[in-house]
Design a protein around this motif. Structure first.
Motif, short mmCIF file in Angstrom:
data_model
loop_
_atom_site.label_atom_id
_atom_site.label_comp_id
_atom_site.label_asym_id
_atom_site.label_seq_id
_atom_site.Cartn_x
_atom_site.Cartn_y
_atom_site.Cartn_z
N LEU A 53 0.69 -1.29 -0.06
CA LEU A 53 0.02 -0.03 0.01
C LEU A 53 0.84 1.47 0.08
O LEU A 53 0.59 2.17 -0.61
N HIS A 54 2.07 1.43 0.80
CA HIS A 54 2.84 2.34 0.68
C HIS A 54 3.57 2.67 -0.59
O HIS A 54 3.61 3.68 -1.07
N TYR A 55 3.91 1.73 -1.19
CA TYR A 55 4.64 1.59 -2.53
C TYR A 55 3.29 2.31 -3.67
O TYR A 55 3.66 3.23 -4.59
N ALA A 56 2.17 1.82 -3.47
CA ALA A 56 1.12 2.50 -4.38
C ALA A 56 0.70 3.87 -3.93
O ALA A 56 0.69 4.62 -4.94
N PHE A 57 0.98 4.37 -2.64
CA PHE A 57 0.88 5.69 -2.30
C PHE A 57 1.79 6.61 -2.95
O PHE A 57 1.60 7.42 -3.48
N LEU A 58 2.97 5.96 -2.98
CA LEU A 58 4.21 6.70 -3.47
C LEU A 58 4.12 6.96 -5.03
O LEU A 58 4.61 8.00 -5.51
N ASP A 59 3.78 5.87 -5.64
CA ASP A 59 3.41 5.62 -7.10
C ASP A 59 2.50 6.72 -7.59
O ASP A 59 2.79 7.67 -8.41
N LYS A 60 1.34 7.11 -6.59
CA LYS A 60 0.43 8.05 -6.93
C LYS A 60 1.03 9.50 -6.73
O LYS A 60 0.88 10.42 -7.42
N LEU A 61 1.85 9.60 -5.65
CA LEU A 61 2.79 10.75 -5.46
C LEU A 61 3.41 11.31 -6.68
O LEU A 61 3.59 12.36 -7.37
N LYS A 62 4.23 10.08 -7.40
CA LYS A 62 5.09 10.30 -8.35
C LYS A 62 4.15 10.78 -9.60
O LYS A 62 4.46 11.52 -10.37
N LYS A 63 3.01 10.13 -9.86
CA LYS A 63 2.23 10.36 -11.06
C LYS A 63 1.80 11.79 -10.95
O LYS A 63 1.47 12.61 -11.98
N GLU A 64 1.66 12.25 -9.65
CA GLU A 64 1.08 14.01 -9.17
C GLU A 64 2.35 14.93 -9.19
O GLU A 64 2.23 16.02 -9.20
N SER A 65 3.38 14.45 -9.50
CA SER A 65 4.68 15.15 -10.01
C SER A 65 5.09 15.57 -8.44
O SER A 65 5.68 16.62 -8.44
#
Length: 85
Positions: free
Chosen positions: A21-33
């Motif tokens: 879940l943490h890595y999915a959260f980080l991936d979302k932040l990455k997509k949001e720049s």
């Protein structure tokens, strides 16, 4: 946008299931720049990541929605970071 260092330190209540879940959260932040860098500590005690936010309040709001925090798996601290190269 200001850079913030988010430190996550595992608690005795750490739940391995929070990692995905943490890595999915980080991936979302990455997509949001919003995410600049991230990674675990080699001793497996936690990790850190750098995010962009308008102020500390927003940075804390982001960091405290991290699943490692919301599952009570890790202590999370946010620092405004004046990075020097």
């Amino acid at each position: 946008m200001i850079k913030y260092l988010v430190m996550t330190i595992r608690k005795p209540t750490f739940q391995q299931s929070a990692v995905e879940l943490h890595y999915a959260f980080l991936d979302k932040l990455k997509k949001e720049s919003r995410l600049e860098q991230f990674g675990p500590f080699t001793d497996k005690s936690g990790g850190a990541y750098i995010i962009h936010a308008k102020d500390k309040e927003e940075a804390q709001s982001i960091a405290f929605s991290d699943p490692v925090y919301t599952t009570n798996s890790s202590e999370v601290k946010v620092y405004e970071w004046d990075v020097k190269l």
